[in-house]
Design a protein around this motif. Sequence first.
Motif, short mmCIF file in Angstrom:
data_model
loop_
_atom_site.label_atom_id
_atom_site.label_comp_id
_atom_site.label_asym_id
_atom_site.label_seq_id
_atom_site.Cartn_x
_atom_site.Cartn_y
_atom_site.Cartn_z
N GLY A 97 0.75 -1.14 0.03
CA GLY A 97 -0.06 0.11 0.06
C GLY A 97 0.80 1.19 -0.07
N LEU A 98 2.08 1.22 0.59
CA LEU A 98 2.94 2.48 0.70
C LEU A 98 3.45 2.78 -0.77
N ALA A 99 3.64 1.62 -1.70
CA ALA A 99 4.06 1.73 -2.87
C ALA A 99 2.81 2.10 -3.97
N ALA A 100 1.85 2.18 -3.84
CA ALA A 100 0.64 2.36 -4.52
C ALA A 100 0.36 3.75 -4.77
N ALA A 101 -0.29 4.18 -6.08
CA ALA A 101 -0.91 5.31 -6.24
C ALA A 101 -2.35 5.03 -5.86
N TYR A 102 -2.82 6.41 -5.16
CA TYR A 102 -4.31 6.20 -4.92
C TYR A 102 -4.86 7.49 -5.62
N THR A 161 6.74 -3.85 0.97
CA THR A 161 7.97 -4.88 0.97
C THR A 161 8.78 -4.17 0.01
N TYR A 162 10.13 -4.37 0.28
CA TYR A 162 11.21 -4.01 -0.71
C TYR A 162 12.06 -5.39 -1.02
N SER A 163 12.27 -5.63 -2.01
CA SER A 163 13.22 -6.73 -2.43
C SER A 163 14.39 -6.39 -3.37
N ILE A 164 15.65 -6.90 -3.02
CA ILE A 164 16.77 -6.55 -4.06
C ILE A 164 17.33 -8.11 -4.44
N GLN A 165 17.58 -7.95 -5.59
CA GLN A 165 18.01 -9.15 -6.47
C GLN A 165 19.18 -8.74 -7.34
N VAL A 166 20.21 -9.72 -7.23
CA VAL A 166 21.38 -9.35 -8.20
C VAL A 166 21.50 -10.50 -9.00
N ASN A 167 21.56 -10.38 -10.31
CA ASN A 167 21.86 -11.42 -11.38
C ASN A 167 23.15 -11.50 -12.14
N ALA A 168 23.99 -12.14 -12.08
CA ALA A 168 25.25 -12.24 -12.86
C ALA A 168 25.33 -13.21 -13.99
N GLU A 169 26.53 -12.70 -14.70
CA GLU A 169 26.98 -13.74 -15.68
C GLU A 169 28.39 -13.53 -16.05
N GLN A 170 29.03 -14.33 -16.52
CA GLN A 170 30.39 -14.26 -16.97
C GLN A 170 30.96 -13.41 -17.72
#
Length: 174
Positions: A97-102, A161-170
């Motif tokens: 809800g804190l991330a939503a536009a009303y 809720t906030y999530s962080i993800q890192v994706n790597a490749e050679q």
Amino acid sequence: MVTGLKKKLIMAMATTALGATLIAGGTSALFTASASNTNNSFTAGTVKITLDKADTVAKYFNISNIAPGDSGSSPVVVTNTGSLNLRYDIASTLTGGLAAAYPGDNHPLTVKIYSDAAMTQEIVPGDNNRVLAPNGGTETLYVKWQLPLDAGNAYQSKNATYSIQVNAEQTKNN
């Protein structure tokens, strides 16, 4: 007598020819050599990326009682613990809800990632060009959150809720 002598002479020549053939054939097999190189091995490299706070151990943010105008930030350390150079992308999601536009109140919580402590160089998600050296290469990123001062009553008692993800490749051969 001539026949016996002739027979001995033919026999002597045949024996000599046979002996010469055996000597010539046997001589060519005396010089030999060999070499070997065994137990050669191959090991594949690794691509492994980590964040300084493990998902199950600690969080970058656990903030309550946010009011309009509040903000904060946290450093996020990304480390290459693999044996190959890598490039990575960082992605994040903000939900709730804190991330939503009303309707009539479009001033939600925002979260942005920066590559500098002054928070002037914003990282665009999907820009997969952040490179880290192998065996411990690190980069510190900065995550900043803010609830705008003009956020209205629609955001009271809401959460996000906030999530962080890192994706790597050679990077090698890529």
